[in-house]
Design a protein around this motif. Sequence first.
Motif, PDB file in Angstrom:
ATOM      1  N   SER A  17      55.469 -36.208 -13.014  1.00 15.51           N
ATOM      2  CA  SER A  17      54.972 -35.971 -14.370  1.00 15.51           C
ATOM      3  C   SER A  17      53.526 -36.433 -14.502  1.00 15.51           C
ATOM      4  N   PHE A  18      52.659 -35.559 -15.049  1.00 17.87           N
ATOM      5  CA  PHE A  18      51.291 -35.953 -15.340  1.00 17.87           C
ATOM      6  C   PHE A  18      51.274 -36.948 -16.508  1.00 17.87           C
ATOM      7  N   THR A  19      52.175 -36.739 -17.474  1.00 20.02           N
ATOM      8  CA  THR A  19      52.222 -37.619 -18.653  1.00 20.02           C
ATOM      9  C   THR A  19      52.623 -39.035 -18.271  1.00 20.02           C
ATOM     10  N   ARG A  20      53.698 -39.165 -17.477  1.00 15.08           N
ATOM     11  CA  ARG A  20      54.150 -40.497 -17.068  1.00 15.08           C
ATOM     12  C   ARG A  20      53.102 -41.192 -16.210  1.00 15.08           C
ATOM     13  N   ALA A  21      52.424 -40.413 -15.347  1.00 19.93           N
ATOM     14  CA  ALA A  21      51.369 -40.993 -14.505  1.00 19.93           C
ATOM     15  C   ALA A  21      50.235 -41.543 -15.368  1.00 19.93           C
ATOM     16  N   SER A  22      49.858 -40.800 -16.404  1.00 21.47           N
ATOM     17  CA  SER A  22      48.768 -41.266 -17.273  1.00 21.47           C
ATOM     18  C   SER A  22      49.162 -42.549 -17.999  1.00 21.47           C
ATOM     19  N   GLU A  23      50.438 -42.638 -18.408  1.00 22.80           N
ATOM     20  CA  GLU A  23      50.910 -43.854 -19.081  1.00 22.80           C
ATOM     21  C   GLU A  23      50.914 -45.040 -18.128  1.00 22.80           C
ATOM     22  N   GLU A  24      51.383 -44.809 -16.896  1.00 29.07           N
ATOM     23  CA  GLU A  24      51.478 -45.898 -15.931  1.00 29.07           C
ATOM     24  C   GLU A  24      50.102 -46.381 -15.490  1.00 29.07           C
ATOM     25  N   LEU A  25      49.154 -45.447 -15.330  1.00 23.99           N
ATOM     26  CA  LEU A  25      47.815 -45.796 -14.858  1.00 23.99           C
ATOM     27  C   LEU A  25      46.883 -46.189 -16.001  1.00 23.99           C
ATOM     28  N   ILE A 159      54.216 -51.170 -17.771  1.00 22.08           N
ATOM     29  CA  ILE A 159      55.215 -50.330 -17.117  1.00 22.08           C
ATOM     30  C   ILE A 159      55.441 -50.799 -15.689  1.00 22.08           C
ATOM     31  N   PHE A 160      56.706 -50.941 -15.313  1.00 21.16           N
ATOM     32  CA  PHE A 160      57.088 -51.319 -13.954  1.00 21.16           C
ATOM     33  C   PHE A 160      57.566 -50.115 -13.153  1.00 21.16           C
ATOM     34  N   LYS A 161      58.559 -49.389 -13.675  1.00 21.71           N
ATOM     35  CA  LYS A 161      59.170 -48.330 -12.883  1.00 21.71           C
ATOM     36  C   LYS A 161      59.870 -47.334 -13.808  1.00 21.71           C
ATOM     37  N   ALA A 162      59.787 -46.049 -13.453  1.00 20.68           N
ATOM     38  CA  ALA A 162      60.481 -45.020 -14.224  1.00 20.68           C
ATOM     39  C   ALA A 162      61.965 -44.997 -13.866  1.00 20.68           C
ATOM     40  N   ASP A 163      62.775 -44.570 -14.836  1.00 21.87           N
ATOM     41  CA  ASP A 163      64.225 -44.533 -14.633  1.00 21.87           C
ATOM     42  C   ASP A 163      64.807 -43.391 -15.456  1.00 21.87           C
ATOM     43  N   GLU A 164      66.008 -42.981 -15.114  1.00 24.98           N
ATOM     44  CA  GLU A 164      66.731 -41.974 -15.889  1.00 24.98           C
ATOM     45  C   GLU A 164      68.156 -42.457 -16.108  1.00 24.98           C
ATOM     46  N   ILE A 165      68.650 -42.256 -17.310  1.00 26.85           N
ATOM     47  CA  ILE A 165      70.040 -42.598 -17.645  1.00 26.85           C
ATOM     48  C   ILE A 165      70.839 -41.304 -17.713  1.00 26.85           C
ATOM     49  N   VAL A 166      71.995 -41.282 -17.041  1.00 27.45           N
ATOM     50  CA  VAL A 166      72.797 -40.064 -16.950  1.00 27.45           C
ATOM     51  C   VAL A 166      74.230 -40.349 -17.394  1.00 27.45           C
ATOM     52  N   LEU A 167      74.930 -39.293 -17.812  1.00 30.43           N
ATOM     53  CA  LEU A 167      76.335 -39.407 -18.162  1.00 30.43           C
ATOM     54  C   LEU A 167      77.158 -39.299 -16.888  1.00 30.43           C
ATOM     55  N   VAL A 168      78.099 -40.247 -16.705  1.00 30.22           N
ATOM     56  CA  VAL A 168      78.811 -40.379 -15.437  1.00 30.22           C
ATOM     57  C   VAL A 168      80.315 -40.405 -15.675  1.00 30.22           C
ATOM     58  N   ASN A 269      61.259 -46.164 -19.071  1.00 31.29           N
ATOM     59  CA  ASN A 269      60.539 -47.009 -18.114  1.00 31.29           C
ATOM     60  C   ASN A 269      61.077 -48.436 -18.199  1.00 31.29           C
ATOM     61  N   PHE A 270      61.233 -49.078 -17.047  1.00 26.30           N
ATOM     62  CA  PHE A 270      61.412 -50.523 -17.036  1.00 26.30           C
ATOM     63  C   PHE A 270      60.035 -51.143 -17.265  1.00 26.30           C
ATOM     64  N   HIS A 271      60.004 -52.298 -17.923  1.00 25.67           N
ATOM     65  CA  HIS A 271      58.729 -52.934 -18.256  1.00 25.67           C
ATOM     66  C   HIS A 271      58.671 -54.387 -17.779  1.00 25.67           C
ATOM     67  N   PHE A 272      57.469 -54.788 -17.351  1.00 24.49           N
ATOM     68  CA  PHE A 272      57.171 -56.211 -17.240  1.00 24.49           C
ATOM     69  C   PHE A 272      56.959 -56.731 -18.655  1.00 24.49           C
ATOM     70  N   ILE A 273      57.423 -57.929 -18.919  1.00 29.67           N
ATOM     71  CA  ILE A 273      57.182 -58.585 -20.196  1.00 29.67           C
ATOM     72  C   ILE A 273      56.535 -59.929 -19.885  1.00 29.67           C
ATOM     73  N   LEU A 274      55.340 -60.161 -20.462  1.00 30.35           N
ATOM     74  CA  LEU A 274      54.501 -61.300 -20.098  1.00 30.35           C
ATOM     75  C   LEU A 274      54.008 -62.023 -21.338  1.00 30.35           C
ATOM     76  N   PRO A 275      53.780 -63.327 -21.219  1.00 32.13           N
ATOM     77  CA  PRO A 275      53.125 -64.032 -22.326  1.00 32.13           C
ATOM     78  C   PRO A 275      51.725 -63.457 -22.523  1.00 32.13           C
TER      79      PRO A 275
END
Length: 293
Positions: A17-25, A159-168, A269-275
Motif C-alpha cells: 500500500s502506498f497509503t500505509r507506506a506514507s503513514e509509516e514513513l 507505527i510498528f507493524k501492519a496487521d490484519e484481523i480475520v474471521l476464523v 497497525n501495531f504501535h509503539f507507545i512512548l513517554p
Amino acid sequence: MFDYRLKVFHTVATRSSFTRASEELNISQPAVTKHIKEIENQLNTKLFDRKGTSIQLTPSGKILFEYAEKIRNIYRDLEFEINQINQQHKGKLIIGASTTVAQYILPEILAKFNAYYKDLKIELITHNTEIISELLKEGKIDLGIIEGESQSNYFEYKIFKADEIVLVAKAGHPLVNKTLHLKDLYTVDLVFREQGSGSLEFIQNRLKEKGLNINELNVIMQLGSSESIKNYLIHSDSMAFLSISTILNELKNNQLSIIDIKNFSIERNFHFILPKGEQSELIQLFLKFISYN
C-alpha cells in the motif's frame, strides 16, 4: 544508511500500500509515488501493478525486492557491528507488549537483538493494551507495543507493524469456503477477547462503523488470549476475529480456516507507545534495531 528510495520501495512492497507506506514513513503519499517513479525511471521498468484498490509487485518488482532485502540486511549488520565496537551498551530495558505482539511477533526480534547486544538485558511484560498504557504512565515500563486504537495525550505513538484481523473457524466448519455478509454475523456464535483488549476495541469499532449492533451479536464467551480462543474454536462451531499473525501455524496445519466476509476487512497497525519527550539511549537503540527487522 539504507538508501532512502529503496527504503520507500521496500515499505510499499511490504505493506502492499502506498497509503500505509506514507503513514509509516511519515511522508506524503505523492512523495512516496515520486520516489517509486524515480526508481522505475532509473531501472526503466515498472515495479507495481494496480488491481482496483490493491497493488502487487511486477516480476521486476519482485527481483528488486529480493535485492533490497539483501542490501537492507547488509547495511543493518554493518551498522550494528560497528556500533558494537564503538559503544558498549549495558543496562536493562523493560518492554510492555500486548498479548498478540508479545506472543507472536516480538520473540524472534528479541532473539536477534540479544545476539547483537548480549550485555543489554530485556524484560518483557505481557498484558492487554489498557494495562500496558497504565504501566507506562506509572513509569513501570520503558516503552510499550500495543494493538489498541485509543490514544492518550500522555504518550507518543509510532507505527510498528501492519496487521490484519480475520474471521476464523475450525477447518471443518460448515461455512468454510462460503462468503458471508456482515448481517450473517448475527446468526453465528462468536468468541471475543476480554474487556480491555486492544483487539476487542478495534474489532468492535470496525463493526459499529458498518452499522452492526454489538449488543445483538451472539457472543457466547470472552477469553483472555488468542491461544485460548484458537483452542476453543478447534473444538466448537463458534467463530472469532483474530489477528492473522496468531493463526499462521493453524492455517498451515489445516486446523483453522479464514471465513471471507463480503466487502469487509479489518486492517490495523501495531504501535509503539512512548513517554513524550526525549527518549533514553537504550530506547533509541531498540527502536532503531527494530526498524530493520
